[in-house]
Design a protein around this motif. Structure first.
Motif, mmCIF file in Angstrom:
data_model
loop_
_atom_site.group_PDB
_atom_site.id
_atom_site.type_symbol
_atom_site.label_atom_id
_atom_site.label_comp_id
_atom_site.label_asym_id
_atom_site.label_seq_id
_atom_site.Cartn_x
_atom_site.Cartn_y
_atom_site.Cartn_z
ATOM 1 N N CYS A 183 -8.985 3.740 2.635
ATOM 2 C CA CYS A 183 -7.832 3.767 1.723
ATOM 3 C C CYS A 183 -6.550 4.087 2.477
ATOM 4 C CB CYS A 183 -8.040 4.639 0.495
ATOM 5 S SG CYS A 183 -9.001 6.113 0.664
ATOM 6 N N GLY A 184 -6.388 3.438 3.590
ATOM 7 C CA GLY A 184 -5.230 3.680 4.429
ATOM 8 C C GLY A 184 -4.189 2.582 4.340
ATOM 9 N N GLU A 185 -3.373 2.489 5.409
ATOM 10 C CA GLU A 185 -2.296 1.506 5.415
ATOM 11 C C GLU A 185 -2.840 0.087 5.275
ATOM 12 O OE1 GLU A 185 0.356 1.528 8.816
ATOM 13 O OE2 GLU A 185 1.307 -0.332 8.171
ATOM 14 N N TYR A 203 -3.810 -0.715 1.547
ATOM 15 C CA TYR A 203 -2.766 -0.752 0.511
ATOM 16 C C TYR A 203 -1.525 -1.531 0.913
ATOM 17 C CZ TYR A 203 -5.585 2.343 -2.278
ATOM 18 O OH TYR A 203 -6.607 2.863 -3.034
ATOM 19 N N ALA A 222 -4.577 11.835 -9.845
ATOM 20 C CA ALA A 222 -3.346 11.151 -9.416
ATOM 21 C C ALA A 222 -3.627 9.792 -8.795
ATOM 22 C CB ALA A 222 -2.562 12.033 -8.443
ATOM 23 N N PHE A 223 -4.830 9.611 -8.239
ATOM 24 C CA PHE A 223 -5.135 8.307 -7.644
ATOM 25 C C PHE A 223 -6.365 7.632 -8.238
ATOM 26 C CE2 PHE A 223 -6.656 11.711 -4.843
ATOM 27 C CZ PHE A 223 -7.992 11.415 -4.728
ATOM 28 N N PHE A 250 -6.129 0.403 -10.076
ATOM 29 C CA PHE A 250 -5.384 0.744 -8.867
ATOM 30 C C PHE A 250 -5.832 2.107 -8.354
ATOM 31 C CE2 PHE A 250 -1.970 2.393 -6.265
ATOM 32 C CZ PHE A 250 -1.773 1.311 -5.424
ATOM 33 N N PHE A 293 0.932 7.572 7.339
ATOM 34 C CA PHE A 293 0.880 7.616 5.873
ATOM 35 C C PHE A 293 -0.366 7.088 5.160
ATOM 36 C CE2 PHE A 293 1.813 3.107 5.250
ATOM 37 C CZ PHE A 293 2.518 2.749 6.397
ATOM 38 N N PRO A 294 -1.537 6.979 5.797
ATOM 39 C CA PRO A 294 -2.683 6.506 5.024
ATOM 40 C C PRO A 294 -2.881 7.324 3.749
ATOM 41 C CG PRO A 294 -3.306 6.762 7.321
ATOM 42 C CD PRO A 294 -1.928 7.326 7.172
ATOM 43 N N PHE A 295 -3.367 6.678 2.714
ATOM 44 C CA PHE A 295 -3.782 7.298 1.446
ATOM 45 C C PHE A 295 -2.625 7.539 0.487
ATOM 46 C CE2 PHE A 295 -5.985 10.692 -1.117
ATOM 47 C CZ PHE A 295 -6.991 9.866 -1.557
ATOM 48 N N ALA A 322 -0.155 5.719 -0.573
ATOM 49 C CA ALA A 322 0.103 4.646 -1.542
ATOM 50 C C ALA A 322 -0.835 4.719 -2.741
ATOM 51 C CB ALA A 322 -0.019 3.277 -0.869
ATOM 52 N N ALA A 323 -2.037 5.237 -2.533
ATOM 53 C CA ALA A 323 -3.021 5.273 -3.621
ATOM 54 C C ALA A 323 -2.528 6.080 -4.816
ATOM 55 C CB ALA A 323 -4.357 5.833 -3.116
ATOM 56 N N PHE A 324 -1.630 7.043 -4.578
ATOM 57 C CA PHE A 324 -1.136 7.833 -5.710
ATOM 58 C C PHE A 324 0.384 7.761 -5.885
ATOM 59 C CE2 PHE A 324 -1.946 10.621 -2.065
ATOM 60 C CZ PHE A 324 -0.718 11.235 -1.884
ATOM 61 N N ARG A 334 2.206 4.473 -5.559
ATOM 62 C CA ARG A 334 2.732 3.115 -5.775
ATOM 63 C C ARG A 334 3.071 2.801 -7.223
ATOM 64 N NH1 ARG A 334 -0.174 -1.550 -2.728
ATOM 65 N NH2 ARG A 334 0.990 -0.543 -1.061
#
Lengths: 438, 438
Positions: free
Chosen positions: A119-121, A124, A295-296, A302, B290-292, B294-296, B298
């Motif tokens: 779940c990194g760059e 996403y 939150a995620f 998503f 910044f991994p992860f 975006a999951a919470f 975006r």
């Protein structure tokens, strides 16, 4: 790197062609913009070998290091993305369910690096894939074998409490914020007398000036011994040691020395890797709480599915996992709660089962429904105000829970069983008053 | 706890009535179902004193321990929630912007406990508030003073590189996954010769069997010294030490001993608290990836705004923060990128500024646009394939970046400045070919 047709093929394979013990299997829901296969090739490339050869050298790192699509189910075309997300591609939008084989040699059996991969760059920020939900991860034994998982698990918690063939009764001491350690200890003591197995700190109460962990665990450790003597039953004080990661081992040692015999940790706020560190060190069961996960995980299409977080919490070594429970109060679909319970209990290589604790505004009145939905006694039940806000006080609150369980075991209705049992009757009366009021 | 009218009032206050140094100020976007004030009282109660008195005792923990609404802007009524979320309340739906004063004495200056408070169970599981986005956190100096923040900051990074009055030029060595340490070192060496300040590991490349951190940092440390001798300029090898938290200090020590003079850490995957621990220990600048996040972050109206994460990364001690940059490729609105850059640079008590590195598919061709949008030279520029996928190789790739900066400084167009500079010309030609192709 520009993708040409022959490049795209390098990111597609099958379980038959790959040596699957070298790969994690990742399940994603994706919304792809434009050509699906191009988007998926990018999706694999971005999370693994984004540039798979040096300039001017004839080589290809993909056979060894590329993530590859091994399953694709195009669910249908969508008129628009399910969520508005800025993106650079144009074209038709398709919802897809994709299975990806991701080579774990790219990062090894390390939780932060696993999270960065899945779940990194790359995941996403793939051109053409603005909407992504990670649904599940499958681990081969080759990867799992580096993990110890829970040290105690369900069996260890049951042995500690000598509590078998029934749920484990937790209670969150309330008022959760503001009580002095002495008052906190007295309330916990009452709840143990009434029948709680485990009196716990709220996930928001940790080591603060007005109730230091040292003082509180000292009071609660003494209260626990008193309660054990008075009831003749083992009891647990579950101390919240959530703190900066460089304090966790020390906080463990203080709390355990003072008589806490299980520890609460907010898994995502400290980080799953810190949980794994603590699990190696711990002398008592570790119970995880769920701040931050919603939150995620709450968006349907998503983020990351909560089952992935339950699985990773178990992998990291939590003996019990508190999670959002049943009912619309906890804003979680029933199927999702079931998924999370199953993640705690199902076969997972050599990793022990964790005790699932689906929670949220529970009381004697909700126990039967939770039990029926879980479908077994292997769960924890965790009221807060349902015990500590009981009109007759916390001892009566705890009694009402145990009376509700007795009624279930005897196959009697609560109304029936409450007769002559004022603790349960008080809860039934609250419910009946609410019904009349609405 | 059932909320009555008099209970609700206990969760509303104002900046004038409160001693604000005792409080964090939290900005939320909320979608409330039913009565707004009731929902907001619950929202405050759930994140602080969910039960504010013991049964049968006349007391009130709210004046000291309650989160309180101090600002409310009802944005309007919505026909439905912006996202489908199961919930228990009924009634009209209102979008609100709310400011909450949250007493930091409830948890103290600890990142995991802060996160549990501001995006924990209380926040995401309040009856009547199914949709929540945490937009910002304001910290009083009383809370900030417990944090050290970045040890080096922008000034420290500039001094290390003796690079002033211009952006800092990073490059992500590619191929990112699969190169042996020797080949990796050779490529980084070439990029330093061409003019990069900082050659970095990809965020996905850490300590793996086929490229251990020890071996790689040894090769790269030597290559860096060679490059410094050859160019007469200081250079940085930015080693990714993302690993299990109980290995971070050790990995720091290995990498620094071998010649890495800055360290990369995936902040959310290891956890912000682990970053804070590392920042206390580090001898070299720490750069976050910044991994992860975006999951919470975006979703426009759900989760946590990325600026909160930038602020917390700076607070935790990152000297530089890599973040999704400008352009639809990175799926982030321009305003959000600007917010994140500002979070790195703006006044923040005694906490040093962090170098913002807005990244994503950059090259000589995008430098001017990024510079114009940032509006100052205080940023890092971080191409990957734009340097290492350059048709003439990484040395030429790095040169093309420096040539692009020279053109900007001289006020010349790239087309113009590329004449007689084959490295830049090659990039301009790629762009022109693309334009013709599309």
């Amino acid at each position: 790197m520009l993708m040409y047709n022959e490049d795209i093929k390098g990111f597609f394979s099958s379980r038959e062609e790959l040596n699957m013990p070298d790969y994690l299997t990742l399940e994603y829901y994706l919304e792809c913009v434009g050509d699906i296969e191009t988007a998926l090739a990018h999706f694999c490339s971005e999370q693994s070998t984004a540039q798979w050869k040096r300039v001017g050298i004839d080589e290809d790192f993909r056979p060894r290091y590329a993530a590859m699509v091994i399953g694709l189910d195009v669910l249908g075309e969508l008129p628009q993305l399910s969520y508005s997300v800025p993106h650079s591609e144009t074209g038709k939008i398709h919802a897809c369910r994709v299975t990806i084989a991701h080579p774990h040699r790219n990062f090894g059996p390390k939780l932060p690096n696993l999270i960065s991969a899945v779940c990194g760059e790359g995941v996403y920020f793939t051109p053409g894939v603005p909407v992504v939900k990670l649904l599940d991860i499958g681990f081969p034994q080759e990867f799992l074998s580096a993990f110890d998982g829970p040290k105690f698990g369900i069996a260890g918690i049951r042995d500690l409490l000598k509590a078998y063939n029934r749920p484990i009764f937790f209670g969150v001491v309330k008022p959760n914020i503001g009580l002095s350690p002495e008052h906190f200890g007295e309330i916990a003591f009452q709840s143990w007398l009434g029948g709680l197995d485990i009196a716990k700190d709220d996930e928001m109460l940790a080591d603060v000036e007005w109730s230091t962990l040292a003082d509180r665990s000292c009071e609660l450790g003494k209260a626990r011994i008193r309660a054990e003597k008075e009831t003749g039953e083992p009891k647990v004080y579950l101390a919240n040691i959530t703190d900066e990661v460089d304090q966790l081992i020390n906080q463990h040692d203080i709390a355990v020395k003072n008589g806490a015999n299980a520890l609460l940790i907010n898994a995502l706020p400290v980080g799953l890797s810190a949980v794994r560190m603590l699990a190696k060190h711990t002398k008592v069961p570790l119970i995880g709480h769920f701040p931050f996960i919603a939150a995620f995980s709450r968006m349907e299409k998503f983020g990351v599915h909560s089952r992935v977080m339950t699985k990773l919490q178990r992998l990291a070594g939590l003996d019990s996992i508190i999670m959002p429970g049943f009912g619309s109060r906890m804003m979680t679909a029933e199927e999702e709660v079931r998924d999370n319970i199953q993640e705690c209990l199902q076969e997972f290589g050599h990793i022990r089962p964790s005790l699932p604790v689906p929670g949220g505004s529970d009381s004697a009145l909700t126990l039967e429904a939770v039990y029926r939905k879980v479908g077994s006694v292997d769960f924890g039940f965790v009221p807060g105000r349902g015990v500590f806000g009981h009109p007759m006080g916390p001892k009566a609150g705890a009694s009402s829970i145990r009376q509700a369980w007795d009624a279930i075991e005897k196959g009697l209705s609560l109304d029936e069983y409450a007769i002559g049992r004022p603790e349960l009757m008080a809860m039934v009366a609250v419910e009946n008053a609410k019904k009349q009021h609405s």
